[in-house]
Motif scaffolding. Structure first.
Motif, mmCIF file in Angstrom:
data_model
loop_
_atom_site.group_PDB
_atom_site.id
_atom_site.type_symbol
_atom_site.label_atom_id
_atom_site.label_comp_id
_atom_site.label_asym_id
_atom_site.label_seq_id
_atom_site.Cartn_x
_atom_site.Cartn_y
_atom_site.Cartn_z
ATOM 1 N N GLU A 175 0.803 -1.218 0.000
ATOM 2 C CA GLU A 175 0.000 0.000 0.000
ATOM 3 C C GLU A 175 0.838 1.271 0.000
ATOM 4 N N ILE A 176 2.058 1.162 0.514
ATOM 5 C CA ILE A 176 2.914 2.345 0.538
ATOM 6 C C ILE A 176 4.198 2.025 -0.218
ATOM 7 N N THR A 177 4.458 2.754 -1.252
ATOM 8 C CA THR A 177 5.639 2.468 -2.063
ATOM 9 C C THR A 177 6.898 2.955 -1.348
ATOM 10 N N PRO A 178 8.040 2.353 -1.708
ATOM 11 C CA PRO A 178 9.302 2.812 -1.117
ATOM 12 C C PRO A 178 9.510 4.309 -1.372
ATOM 13 N N LYS A 179 9.056 4.760 -2.535
ATOM 14 C CA LYS A 179 9.217 6.173 -2.884
ATOM 15 C C LYS A 179 8.448 7.058 -1.906
ATOM 16 N N ARG A 180 7.228 6.645 -1.610
ATOM 17 C CA ARG A 180 6.416 7.390 -0.672
ATOM 18 C C ARG A 180 7.076 7.434 0.703
#
Ligand code: ADP
Ligand code: MG
Length: 694
Positions: A175-180
């Motif tokens: 649900e949460i990307t590494p980028k985020r």
């Protein structure tokens, strides 16, 4: 970009790279600010972050990247060639287009130039990028030359850090990307200056340790792998030091508690030794000596007895229990499941009777009347229900807790709160001694390193599902020779009821097919205790040839004539669990076999393959425990959880052994640790969420 890089540059502390030099004093309270205070964190994101255990700025800053992007060269587009290495390019977008591919896939392409040449860069299945990649926008792209020009692996549009060398990759969720995560961490990073350092300055200097805030900073923004590792090591050291101080204090506390001394072994113990059909092995004798020394003291025993499955721990456990009975006091044996408790009861009941010692089984199913009687017996066997509130034993002075890793903190606490004075913990998933001392630091450790000599090593093989019928052919041959066998059903993530149904169905299938000429029983967690006992007794009496079972047989079942085990879908099980299961065979003089059946080897993950191959190659539990530790990583070690401490975030127990030794030595030499250090210890030991422990 590639300016001179000093390793562990941050140790010099003089040039913070990003955060403003300390304005005023650190304000640790600000670290407890909720993450919704960060720009862009709304209700939805907040919830997603909570699922990862991230609630506050502190949580986020202590969220350790599990790896870093490797360093890549930034090259001119004209110089790209057909290199197969990952590289970075930077330039300006000229134009962008989007088109559908087969299925529901899409491709976005952008023409990018850096003045030396122009290339077409391609992204798959991220249609929204088309809106962001407007002509004139500056981009930095990481990837490889490919079929469509340049296959982009990560990108930064405008400013950013996703394509930077050593960009941190966080254990993020789908649900949460590494980028985020990176963006969020960047927004919180200034708060590292709100950390007080719990390590006294003098100690830090002596150990060559940087400030905590510098260490936290570099794990999120390292300029090299070495720098990231040095930051992690600093944080790991602190964690281990706090753990060791806490453990040392607990041990000191226990030294001040009183327990009845049980003197030296007497007449009952002499008769017990004569009753046993064998002599104790040297390892068992050693363990017994250590226990005797503990019981003679007026300090409560807290000892861990480690030994592989079938190494003969139960004999030693009963010895300890009888030492209490000898003094007119009570002993108890506690198991994690009712099946195991019953099994233990069956094992020791006979010997107790022979010795004139009363022995009773106490489970949640015991009727009130039986229960009252049981509480008065010399030896009480039961599940942890035994130590739950309201159950008052007559005069419990030695408690043996089997498979202690399955006991939650709450149970251990109850046990420590004066219900039993001397406690022996038994575990069949041994961990290396140094680690045992770390994670169970306030326990002394005894080891039964080798099983009784007569054992033949179990022959283990690993086959594909496709070859399973060959395994059953071999099984039937052994059954015809009079042997017995276990078939272990796949471990599915399902309720006990679903598991039970699956086992029943499998037993039914086998009765009709491969095993139709044999008597097949089925054992699972949904059976009532009497039914379960009945099946166990019939298997024991050879009225059943095969036991189809869920993992309820994992511990405790002891039928020497059962020499074959087939584990279905073995790739779903953990290493320790498979080793435990396998320990159900190989208990008699006959050669025993264990067959692990898995999906096709190509379909398995690297770790699953390593697990299964290790079981084929290795029978020694201590050696397997080391491998298991490597595969799982130290932070997940169950032992830590049940110690009442939350998972270690930075320490990697196996790798960090030298650090650990230093922390231990230091904790012991510190004497009275300074206040801030003690506060940190309390925080670490108090932080436990009981919900997360069971
Ligand atoms: P564990 O509890 O460590 O899994 P057990 O105590 O159940 O192992 O012992 C496994 C088997 O080995 C039992 O059948 C037990 O009677 C037998 N055993 C234990 N100690 C000895 C010994 N010293 N010599 C021969 N057999 C032994
Ligand atoms: Mg046992």
């Amino acid at each position: 970009m590639t300016a001179l890089r000093r390793q562990t540059v941050f140790a010099s502390l003089d040039q913070p790279r990003v955060w403003p030099a300390t304005r005023g004093r650190p304000q640790p309270r600000r670290l407890d600010t909720g993450l919704d205070a960060l720009p862009g964190v709304g209700v939805t994101l907040k919830r997603k972050l909570e699922k990862l255990g991230l609630r506050t700025i502190r949580d986020l800053l202590e969220h350790r990247p599990h790896r870093y992007e490797s360093a890549v060269d930034e090259v001119a587009i004209a110089a790209l060639g057909a290199s197969s290495d990952e590289v970075a390019i930077a330039g300006e977008v000229l134009s962008v287009s989007k088109r559908p591919l087969r299925g529901r896939r899409t491709m976005v392409t952008a023409r990018v130039t850096d003045g030396t040449a122009t290339i077409s860069a391609a992204w798959f299945n991220q249609p929204w990028l088309a809106d962001q990649l407007q002509p004139g926008v500056h981009v930095r792209l990481r990837g490889k030359p490919g079929r469509y020009g340049f296959d982009v692996k990560s990108h930064d549009i405008g400013a950013g850090d996703a394509t930077a060398d050593f960009a941190p990759v966080y254990p993020a969720s789908e649900e949460i990307t590494p980028k985020r995560m990176r963006t969020l961490v960047t927004a919180a990073l200034g708060h590292v200056s709100d950390y007080f350092d719990p390590l006294p300055a003098e100690l830090r200097e002596r150990e060559g340790m940087p400030l905590k805030r510098d260490a936290l900073f570099v794990i999120h923004r390292p300029e090299s792998d070495g720098e990231a590792e040095a930051g992690r090591a600093r944080l790991a050291f602190e964690e281990l030091l706090l753990l060791q101080i806490g453990i040392a204090r607990r041990a000191a506390e226990r030294e001040r508690t009183l327990a009845p001394s049980l003197g030296v072994p007497g007449e009952l113990i002499a008769r017990y030794r004569q009753t046993l059909p064998f002599a104790l092995t040297p390892y068992q004798e050693q363990a017994v000596r250590e226990i005797d020394a503990d019981l003679e003291r007026t300090v409560p025993m807290q000892r861990l007895l480690q030994g592989d499955v079938g190494s003969g721990k139960t004999v030693v456990a009963l010895y300890a229990i009888l030492r209490a009975v000898e003094h007119g006091r009570q002993g108890a044996l506690m198991a994690p499941t009712e099946t195991l408790a019953e099994q233990h009861f069956l094992t020791i009941e006979g010997i107790c009777a022979e010795l004139g010692v009363t022995c009773a089984l106490l489970t949640s199913a015991s009727p009130k009347k039986t229960r009252a009687d049981a509480l008065g017996a010399d030896v009480v066997v039961g599940t942890h229900a035994l130590i739950q509130e309201g159950v008052e034993l007559r005069d419990l002075s030695v408690a043996v807790v089997d498979e202690q890793h399955r006991f939650g903190v709450e149970q251990r606490k109850a046990l420590a709160q004066g219900r039993a004075s001397h406690v022996l913990h038994m575990t069949a998933t041994p961990i290396p001694r140094t680690l045992a001392l770390t994670v169970y630091g306030d326990l002394s450790v005894s080891e039964i390193a080798k099983p009784p000599a007569s054992r033949k090593p179990i022959v283990t093989s690993w086959i594909d599902e496709g070859q399973a019928s060959a395994a059953y052919t071999r099984l039937t041959r052994l059954l015809r020779e009079g042997r017995q066998a276990y078939v272990v059903c796949p471990l599915v993530e399902a309720s006990e009821t679903t598991l039970a149904r699956a086992a029943e169905e499998e037993a039914e299938r086998l009765r009709r097919a491969e095993l139709r000429e044999f008597r097949v029983g089925c054992l699972h967690g949904r059976l009532k205790p009497p039914e379960r006992r009945d099946i166990m007794a019939r298997f024991n009496a050879r009225e059943l040839d095969v036991l189809v079972a869920t993992t309820v047989i994992e511990v405790g079942v002891d039928v020497p004539n059962a020499t074959v085990m087939i584990v279905q879908e073995a790739d779903r099980f953990g290493l320790a669990q498979l080793h435990q299961l396998r320990g159900r065979v190989g208990r008699g003089a006959e050669q025993s076999y264990c067959v692990l059946v898995s999906r096709a080897k190509e379909e398995l993950t690297e770790t699953a393959r390593t697990r299964l191959q290790s079981l084929v190659d290795i029978t020694d539990g201590f050696e397997l425990a080391e491998i298991d530790l490597d595969l799982r990583g130290g932070g997940q070690l169950l032992g830590i959880r049940q110690h009442g401490v939350s998972d270690l975030r930075f320490a990697r127990l196996r790798l960090d052994r030298p650090l650990l030794e230093r922390a231990r030595a230091l904790a012991q030499s510190l004497g009275d640790p300074p206040g801030p250090l003690l506060d940190a210890v309390d925080e670490l030991f108090g932080e436990t969420d009981p919900e997360a422990l069971s």
